[in-house]
Scaffold this active site. Structure first.
Site, PDB file in Angstrom:
ATOM      1  N   GLY A 125       0.831  -1.213   0.000  1.00 32.68           N
ATOM      2  CA  GLY A 125       0.000   0.000   0.000  1.00 32.68           C
ATOM      3  C   GLY A 125       0.849   1.239   0.000  1.00 32.68           C
ATOM      4  O   GLY A 125       2.061   1.181  -0.238  1.00 32.68           O
ATOM      5  N   ASN A 126       0.228   2.399   0.232  1.00 33.46           N
ATOM      6  CA  ASN A 126       0.972   3.655   0.267  1.00 33.46           C
ATOM      7  C   ASN A 126       0.368   4.582   1.306  1.00 33.46           C
ATOM      8  O   ASN A 126      -0.648   4.264   1.928  1.00 33.46           O
ATOM      9  CB  ASN A 126       0.983   4.290  -1.120  1.00 33.46           C
ATOM     10  CG  ASN A 126      -0.419   4.591  -1.596  1.00 33.46           C
ATOM     11  OD1 ASN A 126      -1.079   5.472  -1.074  1.00 33.46           O
ATOM     12  ND2 ASN A 126      -0.899   3.811  -2.572  1.00 33.46           N
ATOM     13  N   ARG A 127       0.997   5.741   1.491  1.00 35.34           N
ATOM     14  CA  ARG A 127       0.639   6.626   2.600  1.00 35.34           C
ATOM     15  C   ARG A 127      -0.477   7.618   2.276  1.00 35.34           C
ATOM     16  O   ARG A 127      -0.792   8.480   3.105  1.00 35.34           O
ATOM     17  CB  ARG A 127       1.876   7.428   3.031  1.00 35.34           C
ATOM     18  CG  ARG A 127       2.911   6.599   3.730  1.00 35.34           C
ATOM     19  CD  ARG A 127       4.146   7.432   4.023  1.00 35.34           C
ATOM     20  NE  ARG A 127       3.836   8.653   4.758  1.00 35.34           N
ATOM     21  CZ  ARG A 127       4.642   9.715   4.814  1.00 35.34           C
ATOM     22  NH1 ARG A 127       5.789   9.709   4.179  1.00 35.34           N
ATOM     23  NH2 ARG A 127       4.290  10.785   5.500  1.00 35.34           N
TER      24      ARG A 127
END
Ligand code: CTP
Length: 395
Positions: free
Chosen positions: A197-199
Site C-alpha cells: 500500500g501507500n501513505r
C-alpha cells in the site's frame, strides 16, 4: 461569535455588524451587558428567544462570517459532531458563511488525539483554524494552546470573509456537471493479513469532491482506504455518492463506471503500481523463510480513462513527485503530463514529511499546453477550488 472582546471590538470598529453568541460557560467570564455594549446588538444564548423571528436560524443564515474566539476543546468537539444544543451550535449548523476558529486551551488538551481529530474534521469542512500560539498558559504551564492575538484573528476573519464572498459570488459554475473523483490509496493483498500500500490519506481527493459538489456538481467519489473522518463531509453531502474500493482492479472498475457519464474525471488516488502475481491463500509464515514476492504491473487506470474518454470530457491527473527544486518538479510534471495525455496535471511535491497526511498542500497546475495555469498553496479545500477554477478555464 463567542469570546474575545478585543476581536469583536475590532470588528465593530471596522464597521461590521456584529452579533455575539456566547456559550453559557463564557458568560461566567464576561456578562451579557458587556457583550451588548461592545457589539451594540442584543445578546442571547437561547434558541427559544425571539422564536417568532426564527432568530436561532436567522443568525446563521444572515451571517457573512462566523468567528469563534476563543474556541475551547469542548466547542470544537461539538462543532465536529454537529451538536446543536445551544444558540451557537444551531447558528453553526444553519450558516453557509466561512467559519474561523481560534482555539484556546491547555497544551495537553490541544494535543489530545480527540481534539486533533476534531480539528481535522473541521478543516476538511473548510473551517479556518487560526492558531493556537505557543506561550504561557493560564495556570503557569507553557506550550501551544494560547489563543492568537486579536489582530491575527481579525486578519484571518477578514480574509475568510473575502474568500467566502468570492466563493458565494462565483460558484454553482459546476451546476449540472457530473464529476468522478478517485482518492486514497489502493492496496494489493499479499496474503490474508498483509498488503502492498501507500501513505495517501485521501484528503485532497475528498476536498476536491466536496468543492465540486459545493459548486453544484453531482459527484461520484471512489475512495480507496480513506478514514471515515476524512470522508465525513463528503458522505453527508447531498450531491456526493461515495463508493469504497480496495484494490486497483476495483478502483478501475468503479472509475470506469463513473466515467461513462462524467463530464470531468479527476484521478487523485495513489494507485499501487504493482500487485503480487499470486496472492497466498494462507498467511505467509516466518518458518517458511523470507518470501520472495513476484510482482506484476497493475494497469494504468488513468491511461485507460484517457483512452476511453468521451467527447468533451475533461481528464485531470495528479502527480506526487519528489524533487529538489521547483524546476525539477515542473520538468517531471511536464514529462508525466505528456505521457498521461491528460487535460490538466496537478503536480504536488512530496517528501518524507510533506504532501501526505497533512492538512495543507501546494500544487502546480499544468494544462494541455504545459503552461503552469496555477501555483496554488493552502488548505486542501483551497487547492481543490484552484483545481476547479483551472477546469472551468480549460473547458
Ligand atoms: N495512476 C493510475 N494508475 C496507475 C498509476 C497511476 O491511474 N497504475 C494515476 C494516478 O491516479 C495519478 C496519475 O496516474 O492521477 C499519476 O500517478 P503517479 O503514481 O504519479 O504516476 P505513475 O504513472 O505511477 O508514474 P511513476 O513512475 O512516477 O510512479
Amino acid at each position: 461569535m463567542p469570546g474575545s472582546s478585543a476581536t469583536r471590538r475590532a470588528l465593530v470598529t471596522n464597521g461590521h455588524e456584529v452579533h455575539v453568541v456566547p456559550t453559557a460557560d463564557s458568560l461566567r467570564f464576561v456578562g451579557t451587558t458587556t457583550w451588548e455594549a461592545v457589539s451594540r446588538n442584543p445578546v442571547t444564548t437561547s434558541v427559544h428567544d425571539d422564536v417568532a423571528q426564527v432568530r436561532h436560524v436567522a443568525l446563521g443564515t444572515s451571517a457573512d462570517l462566523v468567528v469563534i474566539a476563543p474556541a475551547t476543546a469542548n466547542t470544537l468537539a461539538k462543532m465536529a459532531a454537529g451538536i446543536a444544543d445551544d444558540l451557537l451550535g444551531v447558528t453553526l449548523l444553519a450558516t453557509t458563511a466561512p467559519v474561523v476558529v481560534a482555539p484556546a486551551m491547555h497544551t495537553a488538551m490541544w494535543e489530545h488525539a480527540a481534539t486533533q481529530a476534531n480539528i481535522e474534521v473541521l478543516r476538511s469542512r473548510g473551517v479556518h483554524v487560526v492558531g493556537p500560539a505557543d506561550g504561557p498558559l493560564t495556570g503557569g504551564d507553557s506550550g501551544p494552546g494560547r489563543m492568537v492575538e486579536p489582530d491575527e484573528i481579525l486578519a484571518a476573519a477578514l480574509e475568510a470573509a473575502s474568500s467566502g464572498a468570492a466563493r458565494a459570488a462565483r460558484p454553482t459554475d459546476l451546476a449540472g456537471r457530473r464529476v468522478a473523483v478517485s482518492t486514497g490509496g489502493t492496496r494489493e493483498p499479499i496474503d490474508p493479513v498483509r498488503y502492498l500500500g501507500n501513505r495517501s490519506s485521501g484528503r485532497q481527493g475528498a476536498a476536491l469532491a466536496v468543492a465540486a459538489a459545493d459548486r453544484g456538481a453531482e459527484v461520484v467519489l471512489v475512495a480507496a482506504h480513506v478514514d471515515d473522518g476524512v470522508l465525513d463531509a463528503a458522505t453527508r453531502h447531498p450531491r456526493i455518492t461515495v463508493v469504497r474500493v480496495s484494490t486497483t482492479a476495483e478502483l478501475a472498475d468503479a472509475m470506469t463506471d463513473a466515467a461513462a457519464s462524467a463530464d470531468v474525471i479527476a484521478m487523485v488516488a495513489a494507485v499501487a503500481d504493482f500487485r503480487v502475481a499470486e496472492v497466498s491463500h494462507d498467511k505467509l509464515r516466518k518458518e517458511d523463510g523470507v518470501p520472495l514476492l513476484d510482482l506484476v504491473p497493475n494497469p494504468d487506470v488513468l491511461a485507460g480513462l484517457v483512452a476511453g474518454r468521451r467527447p468533451g470530457q475533461t481528464v485531470v491527473g495528479f502527480a506526487a513527485e519528489t524533487a529538489d527544486s521547483d524546476e525539477e518538479l515542473l520538468e517531471r510534471g511536464r514529462r508525466k503530463r505528456a505521457r498521461k495525455g491528460v487535460d490538466l496535471l496537478i503536480v504536488n511535491r512530496v517528501s518524507w514529511d510533506a504532501g501526505f497526511e497533512t492538512p495543507d498542500n501546494r500544487v502546480l497546475i499544468l494544462d494541455a499546453e504545459d503552461t503552469v495555469v496555477a501555483d496554488a498553496e493552502g488548505t486542501k479545500r483551497e487547492v481543490a477550488d484552484a483545481v476547479w477554477d483551472a477546469v472551468a478555464v480549460s473547458r
